[in-house]
Design an enzyme around this catalytic site. Structure first.
Site, PDB file in Angstrom:
ATOM      1  N   LYS A 180       0.871  -1.359  -0.033  1.00 45.93           N
ATOM      2  CA  LYS A 180       0.487  -0.132   0.434  1.00 45.93           C
ATOM      3  C   LYS A 180       1.308   1.104  -0.413  1.00 45.93           C
ATOM      4  O   LYS A 180       1.920   0.749   0.048  1.00 45.93           O
ATOM      5  CB  LYS A 180      -0.377  -0.179   1.451  1.00 45.93           C
ATOM      6  CG  LYS A 180      -0.714   0.047   2.712  1.00 45.93           C
ATOM      7  CD  LYS A 180      -0.783  -0.533   3.575  1.00 45.93           C
ATOM      8  CE  LYS A 180      -0.415  -0.547   5.141  1.00 45.93           C
ATOM      9  NZ  LYS A 180      -1.422  -0.399   6.124  1.00 45.93           N
ATOM     10  N   TYR A 197      16.881  30.347   8.126  1.00 48.50           N
ATOM     11  CA  TYR A 197      15.706  31.310   8.549  1.00 48.50           C
ATOM     12  C   TYR A 197      15.274  31.137  10.306  1.00 48.50           C
ATOM     13  O   TYR A 197      16.193  30.363  10.403  1.00 48.50           O
ATOM     14  CB  TYR A 197      13.733  30.240   8.158  1.00 48.50           C
ATOM     15  CG  TYR A 197      13.637  30.717   7.216  1.00 48.50           C
ATOM     16  CD1 TYR A 197      13.320  31.649   6.188  1.00 48.50           C
ATOM     17  CD2 TYR A 197      13.597  29.464   5.765  1.00 48.50           C
ATOM     18  CE1 TYR A 197      13.027  32.318   5.090  1.00 48.50           C
ATOM     19  CE2 TYR A 197      13.364  29.921   4.753  1.00 48.50           C
ATOM     20  CZ  TYR A 197      12.894  31.118   4.227  1.00 48.50           C
ATOM     21  OH  TYR A 197      11.782  31.210   2.659  1.00 48.50           O
TER      22      TYR A 197
END
Length: 349
Positions: A35, A244
């Site tokens: 999956k 940042y």
């Protein structure tokens, strides 16, 4: 190129399936769970490698995944749908010979009315409280369902990664109580359940994460390397900040490499100032914040500028990276970016 490379060892995946097949009790069929695009590694190449290794039954999460897998494998291998038979799935299930694991009375009614005689299994809830029929519901409809001829009765262990957890034995006892005497093949164990021992194996095991080198299968062969390219380097003076929010400040003159990958590529922001990348066997700290497309790494100690650094590889497994990020290997794998170039290796063993 400014694109990271995800290297996938199909021989390792096949070897892990064969090892888990051998670890399953004698006479037990071993399926493969593929999956979420084979846990992020690419269902086309991975499923074909597993089929070549001997897998004849596959599990996916939803019917659309089953349709994709049928295109990959062609007719023959059984493809089981864990979400069952949802409204709108009927044509795909029928046309593509998919086997839904029915989870409720509604799904049983839908399947038997719309596709009479078509293969199905039943998922039972034995204590996870997620998918599947609970004991009272199953007891009420079992005679009717069993008469229709299910191919499999299955359940799922909630705590198989922890062999000492008491719920394992509780779920086993509940599963036995719900399925003994039915004469229908049974399945309870995924990777963790296989490792719990033969009494959990029944007729079919369903390894997933263990195929791809993940916890709790410690003996697995590593299957994945993720190499991030260096786009640019710069000299940073003591006292200068990087990235940042000035989240990292150099305490000495430093050489900083900017690499192509970020949280848009499945690298969690929790790795900021907290992870290590590798130049061969040499660790290089990730410094500053993980941004959308880029990370920065201190390579001051390296004798030369590398072309790439590994964030997953021989010196740092998926689970080790997940521990640093405060998550699990499943999430790291299934978050691997579609931007990565996927390179497959097989026939090298």
């Amino acid at each position: 190129m400014a694109t990271a490379t995800l290297s996938i060892d199909l021989d390792a995946i096949a070897a892990n399936w064969r090892a888990l097949d051998k670890a399953s009790a004698s006479g037990v069929q071993t399926a493969a769970v593929v999956k979420a695009d084979a846990y992020g590694l690419g269902i086309t190449r991975v499923a074909r490698a597993l089929a070549q290794a001997g897998a004849r039954r596959f599990f996916v999460a939803v019917t659309e995944e089953g349709a994709t897998l049928r295109q990959v494998l062609g007719p023959g291998p059984q493809i089981c749908i864990l979400s069952g038979h949802m409204a709108g799935d009927t044509d795909m299930i029928g046309d593509l010979d998919l086997t839904p694991m029915l989870n409720s009375l509604d799904q049983v009614t839908r399947h038997l009315e719309s596709l009479p005689g078509h293969a199905f299994g039943v998922q039972l809830d034995t204590g996870m409280n997620r998918l599947g029929m609970e004991e009272p519901e199953w007891e009420a409809i079992a005679p009717f369902v069993l008469e229709a001829g299910p191919e499999l009765l299955m359940s799922h262990l909630a705590c198989a990664d922890d062999p000492d957890h008491g719920l394992n034995e509780t779920q086993l006892a509940t599963f036995l109580a719900m399925t003994n005497g039915t004469g229908v093949p049974r399945s309870l164990a995924a990777t963790g359940g296989i490792l719990l021992g033969p009494k959990y194996h029944f007729d079919l095991t369903r390894p997933g994460i263990g195929l791809f080198g993940g916890h709790p299968y410690e003996a697995a062969r590593p299957a994945v390397t993720l190499s991030l390219p260096v786009i640019q380097t710069r000299q940073v003076a003591a006292g200068e900040a990087v990235g940042y929010a000035c989240a990292w400040v150099a305490d000495a003159p430093s050489t900083i490499a900017t690499l192509s990958a970020g949280y848009a590529d499945g690298l969690p922001r929790t790795l900021s100032n907290n992870a290590v990348l590798w130049d061969g066997d040499t660790p290089c700290p990730l410094i500053g914040r993980v941004s959308m497309d880029l990370i920065t790494v201190d390579i001051s100690h390296l004798p030369q500028i590398p072309r790439t650094l590994d964030i997953i590889g021989p010196n740092q497994t998926v689970d080790e990276l997940a521990d640093i990020a405060g998550t699990i290997g499943y999430e790291i794998l299934t978050s691997l970016s579609p931007r990565y170039i996927r390179r497959y290796y097989e026939g090298t063993a």
